[in-house]
Design an enzyme around this catalytic site. Structure first.
Site, short mmCIF file in Angstrom:
data_model
loop_
_atom_site.label_atom_id
_atom_site.label_comp_id
_atom_site.label_asym_id
_atom_site.label_seq_id
_atom_site.Cartn_x
_atom_site.Cartn_y
_atom_site.Cartn_z
N PRO A 101 -10.32 -6.19 -4.86
CA PRO A 101 -10.13 -5.87 -6.28
C PRO A 101 -9.08 -4.78 -6.48
CG PRO A 101 -12.33 -5.22 -5.53
CD PRO A 101 -11.68 -5.93 -4.39
N GLY A 105 -10.22 1.59 -5.60
CA GLY A 105 -10.45 2.44 -4.44
C GLY A 105 -10.73 1.67 -3.16
N GLY A 107 -8.36 -0.09 -1.57
CA GLY A 107 -7.13 -0.20 -0.78
C GLY A 107 -6.36 -1.49 -1.01
N SER A 108 -6.41 -2.03 -2.22
CA SER A 108 -5.76 -3.34 -2.44
C SER A 108 -4.25 -3.26 -2.16
CB SER A 108 -6.05 -3.88 -3.83
OG SER A 108 -5.20 -3.30 -4.78
N ASP A 152 -5.10 5.47 3.55
CA ASP A 152 -5.30 4.03 3.29
C ASP A 152 -4.48 3.17 4.25
OD1 ASP A 152 -6.77 4.90 1.15
OD2 ASP A 152 -5.89 3.48 -0.28
O1 PMV Z 1 -8.43 5.28 -4.77
P1 PMV Z 1 -7.97 5.34 -3.37
O2 PMV Z 1 -8.93 4.81 -2.38
O3 PMV Z 1 -6.58 4.87 -3.14
O4 PMV Z 1 -8.08 6.89 -3.08
C1 PMV Z 1 -7.14 7.75 -2.83
C2 PMV Z 1 -7.73 8.82 -1.96
C3 PMV Z 1 -7.25 10.20 -2.32
O5 PMV Z 1 -7.76 11.07 -1.32
C4 PMV Z 1 -7.81 10.62 -3.66
C5 PMV Z 1 -5.74 10.28 -2.35
C6 PMV Z 1 -5.08 10.13 -1.00
O6 PMV Z 1 -3.87 9.88 -1.00
O7 PMV Z 1 -5.73 10.31 0.04
#
Ligand code: PMV
Length: 326
Positions: A101, A105, A107-108, A152
């Site tokens: 999705p 959050g 990692g799409s 990610d």
């Molecule tokens: O929403 P996501 O899973 O892409 O989260 C980003 C994670 C953060 O720590 C908020 C930002 C990052 O670049 O690590």
């Protein structure tokens, strides 16, 4: 024709603080994935990128604005061709699809980019190492998020549970005892770029307070690593709850996330927290295998648009698929 895929991911501990040099832990989620297929096209056709789910088509080299939804796909292809030292655009059709999705959050963006890099490199017979793939996907993450920590692209390109510290060599986690997570989706897009820049502003305004909160989150990630490597699932749940308190303190939770987190705990979850940037997107609950379905049902009843159960195990990479002959 060559197809390559990449999984989604969740951040178990350390989001946001990871941007400020503290450790974080993330694991791949193999229930969802992005795939890219590369096929040879007729001479002179150029490179056509198509994302069928998104009804997108773009011919590489034709003008595209940074706001266009295919921009990051084109940039990923371009960076990969540069890395492979391919000077002329090859005649190829690249088809992208994904069940990860978008903006939740999971990692799409990194999953799609990883699939593209792998498929292209394999098709052009110059396979890249996971670190090389990760480095290329990082460049796409910069386009998506501005100042990504790099977690990610790392967890998705390596497809292994990782203990990640920005700028340091990647460390894999040994998962002594498998554990289960329910991932509950608020249905709200998590505005990562916006939340990350709000946190930066708040940190600039109150550096001491935020450094202390980030230290607390970093300590939790360190303890969580030990708990995962020692198979202490109860401790892990307690650490998730503590991490969630600190995420609230840095103002990245939301009423919808809190509702789902409460519902998971009331249904017996061992621990629960938001995952990723927050203010939308997904939360995770640590459960026993027996509880998994009832916690998922409790999340749906509390308003989750989706609840997915995933088992965290030692790595079983899925992305590298053999090149098929046309
Ligand atoms: O929403 P996501 O899973 O892409 O989260 C980003 C994670 C953060 O720590 C908020 C930002 C990052 O670049 O690590």
């Amino acid at each position: 024709m060559t197809t390559a895929c990449a999984p989604g991911k969740v951040i178990l501990f350390g989001e946001h603080a990871v941007v400020y040099g503290r450790p974080a832990i993330a694991v791949p989620v193999t229930q969802v994935r992005a795939c890219a297929t590369v096929e040879d096209a007729g001479k002179g056709q150029g490179l056509l990128i198509q994302a069928i789910d998104l009804q997108l088509q773009h011919r590489l080299g034709s003008p595209i604005s940074a706001e266009h939804p295919a921009y990051h796909l084109a940039a990923t292809v371009q960076h990969t061709l540069q890395r492979l030292r391919i000077e002329h655009i090859p005649d190829l059709t690249m088809t992208v699809s994904s069940t990860v999705p978008i903006a939740r959050g999971l990692g799409s963006g990194a999953a799609v980019a990883t699939a593209i890099v792998r498929a292209l490199a394999q098709h052009l017979e110059q396979p890249l190492s996971p670190q090389e793939v990760s480095d290329l996907v990082y460049q796409t993450e910069v386009i998506h998020h501005g100042t990504p920590s790099g977690i990610d692209n790392t967890v998705i390109a390596f497809e292994q549970p990782v203990y990640f510290v920005k700028g340091k060599p990647i460390e894999m986690l040994r998962v002594k005892r498998h554990f289960w997570l329910v991932i509950g989706d608020t249905g709200i897009r998590g505005p990562t770029r916006e939340v990350v820049s709000d946190v930066r502003r708040a940190w600039q305004g109150q550096p001491e307070r935020y450094e202390t909160l980030f230290d607390g989150i970093g300590d939790i990630a360190r303890q969580a690593r030990e708990a995962i490597e020692d198979g202490k699932v109860k401790t892990l749940g307690k650490l998730m709850d503590e991490n969630q308190e600190l995420l609230q303190a840095i103002s990245v939770s939301s009423p919808e996330l809190e509702t789902l987190i409460r519902a998971a705990r009331e249904a017996g979850a061992i621990g629960a927290k938001l995952c990723g940037a927050g203010r939308g997107g997904n939360m995770i609950a640590l459960v026993t295998p027996k509880q998994a379905q009832s916690v998922a049902a409790a999340l749906r009843a509390a308003g989750a648009v989706n609840a997915m159960v995933t088992e965290v195990t030692q790595p079983q990479p899925t992305g590298h698929q053999p090149k098929n002959s046309p």
